[in-house]
Write an enzyme that holds these catalytic residues in place. Structure first.
Site: not given
Length: 618
Positions: A112, A99, A335, A546
């Site tokens: 997301p 990240y 995220h 996912s």
């Protein structure tokens, strides 16, 4: 992961001092898997994706790497030492590499979005009422976090780490010119008591607690939102928030410049410190019913572009709820602090909360006007905004998205066949990809490591030797159905076994990453296995997937992780499955709607295969 975690209700709802800490300390530490095991499993994962010559070369490199007293053994010992010293040998490294060091925009590439069921309101009163109830619902969830009465979640009978719940509120990412950081104000002496609301690109601080510490009622929040709405009617304001959507290095530079001004610094700090953000969006162009979900998906991911709602965000904020005047609702989250499941638990709680009717009498205390945040925009900042707008619009045009509902069956059918629903869906996805691209590809499915203290994720490699055999046999007329079913059964069981291995900390991807980072930390030469073509191929995930199960009929969506790949997220409900598929328009070979259609066909074809084949003694 494989099953939605069951919630266990706490016995009492009073604060048990240190309950959270005691729970965390009782969790096991993330293990470092045995070196030989990882090397063997790595070779097995490579077998269906690299040619035999390349595989042979890698086999030799791995033998060299594992020699007694060699490089592998030294790095493995280093990792084991790190495992003893730290709460979790992986979590800091993962936060940085996955990240904070990642320099692409968080929009599309990292954050997301979640699409919530469409609301019926079609005017601002409905929008405000919904927003007020939603805010109250999030504050209700926050009280469980603050009082440490959040029900502990379980997976396969094992308690899970609850740390991520403590990271999503009152936190924010901060850009840097080389790497970012995350700040969390939850444990401040005076924790934040405000949220930020953004409307027509204008930001407001809304205090959501009374002076006695009780949260505002829904009616009080509604009144405050009305005030915000009425004092932000101008639609010609500079979209300062769009700066947060730029490439991280560019935004880092612009940020340093922006906060030189004291007013700007105070405004930015107020956004960063807020518990969460609510974006009151303008209506988007009308879409037909079958396109509605897809349009809602892109609105959650990027806001639709600079002339729509992309400036009505602060993309660095961990949690942003999006409520459109036209009934489009959802959220986007940054995220770095957390994965999908804690976000979905929060959503499930809020959606349930909003179904209850309000019983609280509203005190007749006059409330202070919410404070508008001001920004002084210099010509240089104006140029940064223009650059961010252009880059955002390029991203918007490049994102190819399809959100669909597979309505023929849900978890019910695979369960009736005694198959894991997740493995069943993953095999259908393998088949769909193979039918379009005539090859199999490295596939990433996230697996939760929350059985361990501070656990994040590892990778389930859904594409395996067994899935490869199944998809190649499925459309082969020379193969009998009974053989196809046997291969499917084997592939589903192999997936389930890999998933179980991953959630127990025995997968290969994070271990290999750890060995690589250990070499970098030791300032040693990078072992050849990490400079090998096979390693690059293995990490080029054309399918990034996912499963994010929720009680709420929602779906999460995210962008692909490689330029010629797809992002696929799904929420399997009892009798239907929500899918979100993304790709990039700039890649000629990928098409989101085509994969979504191929996935629907694959699911139905596998069901037909199972129904037409007599149950043999497999």
């Amino acid at each position: 992961m494989v099953k939605p975690s069951c919630l266990v209700k706490p016995v009492s709802v009073t604060r048990i001092a240190g309950r959270y800490l005691a729970h965390q300390e009782g969790l096991p530490k993330l293990p470092v898997p045995p070196l030989q095991q990882t090397c063997e499993r790595y070779l097995a994962a490579l077998t269906p994706i690299v040619d035999p010559e390349e595989l042979n070369h890698t086999r030799k490199l791995l033998e060299e790497f594992q020699k007694p007293g060699g490089v592998g053994e030294r790095l493995q010992k280093g990792l084991e030492q790190r495992g003893k010293k730290m709460e979790n040998w992986l979590s800091d490294w993962w936060l940085q590499t996955a990240y904070l060091d990642y320099r692409m925009p968080v929009v599309v590439h990292s954050s997301p979005g979640v699409v919530l069921p469409r609301m019926e309101f079609s005017d601002r009163q409905g929008q405000m009422r919904y927003a007020a109830k939603l805010i109250a619902g999030v504050l209700d969830f926050k009280s469980m976090i603050d009082n440490e009465t959040l029900p502990v979640e379980y997976l396969g009978g094992k308690p899970l780490c609850m740390n991520q719940y403590y990271q999503v509120l009152s936190s924010c990412r901060i850009p840097g010119t080389k790497r970012d950081t995350v700040v969390n104000y939850t444990l401040d002496k005076r924790p934040p008591t405000h949220i930020t609301v953004v409307h027509n690109f204008q930001f407001f601080v809304l205090d959501v607690y009374n002076s006695d510490g009780t949260p505002l009622t829904v009616d009080q929040i509604y009144i405050q939102l009305e005030k915000i709405w009425n004092s932000s009617l101008q639609t010609n304001k500079e979209p300062i928030g769009i700066l947060t959507s730029n490439h991280r290095n560019s935004w880092g530079k612009a940020y340093d410049n922006l906060i030189k001004d004291k007013t700007n610094q105070e405004s930015v700090r107020a956004i960063q410190k807020s518990i969460f953000t609510v974006c009151l969006d303008a209506p988007m162009p009308h879409a037909s019913d079958d396109m509605y979900r897809t349009r809602a998906g892109v609105q959650m991911l990027h806001g639709g572009g600079s002339r729509w709602n992309s400036g009505n965000r602060w993309f660095d904020k961990t949690l942003q709820f999006i409520i459109g005047e036209d009934g489009t609702c959802g959220l986007i989250y940054e995220h770095a602090p957390a994965e999908g499941p804690p976000i979905v638990s929060l959503i499930d709680h809020v959606v349930e909360y909003m179904k209850k009717s309000e019983m609280v009498r509203t005190p007749m205390v006059p409330l202070r006007m919410p404070q508008k945040l001001h920004f002084n925009i210099t010509p240089e900042i104006k140029m940064d905004i223009e650059e961010a707008k252009q880059n955002m619009n390029i991203m918007v045009h490049d994102l190819d998205m399809k959100v669909s509902v597979f309505s023929h069956f849900g978890k019910d059918f695979p369960k009736s066949q005694k198959m894991s629903p997740d493995a069943f869906i993953q095999m259908a996805l393998q088949l769909a990809y193979y039918r379009i691209h005539k090859r199999c590809c490295p596939t990433y499915e996230s697996a939760s490591l929350r059985m361990f203290r501070l656990g994040r994720t590892d990778t389930i490699r859904s594409m395996s030797i067994d899935s490869d055999k199944f998809v190649k046999a499925m459309d082969d007329p020379a193969k009998h159905n009974i053989e196809k079913v046997a291969l499917l059964d084997k592939a589903v069981k192999a997936h389930r076994a890999y998933a179980d291995m991953a959630i127990r900390g025995q997968a290969i991807d994070r271990h290999l990453l750890g060995l690589k980072l250990q070499a970098i930390e030791d300032l040693a030469a990078l072992p050849e296995i990490f400079m090998d073509t096979s390693y690059a191929v293995a990490l080029h995930f054309n399918l990034s997937t996912s499963q994010v199960p929720a009680k709420t009929n929602c779906v999460m969506c995210f962008g692909p992780v490689v330029s010629d790949g797809y992002g696929v997220c799904y929420n399997p409900m009892d009798t239907h499955i929500n899918f979100a598929v993304s790709a990039f328009n700039s890649c000629q070979d990928t098409n989101a709607a085509r994969l979504a259609q191929a996935l629907e066909d694959a699911l139905l074809d596998i069901k037909t295969l199972l129904e037409q084949t007599p149950k043999a003694k497999l």
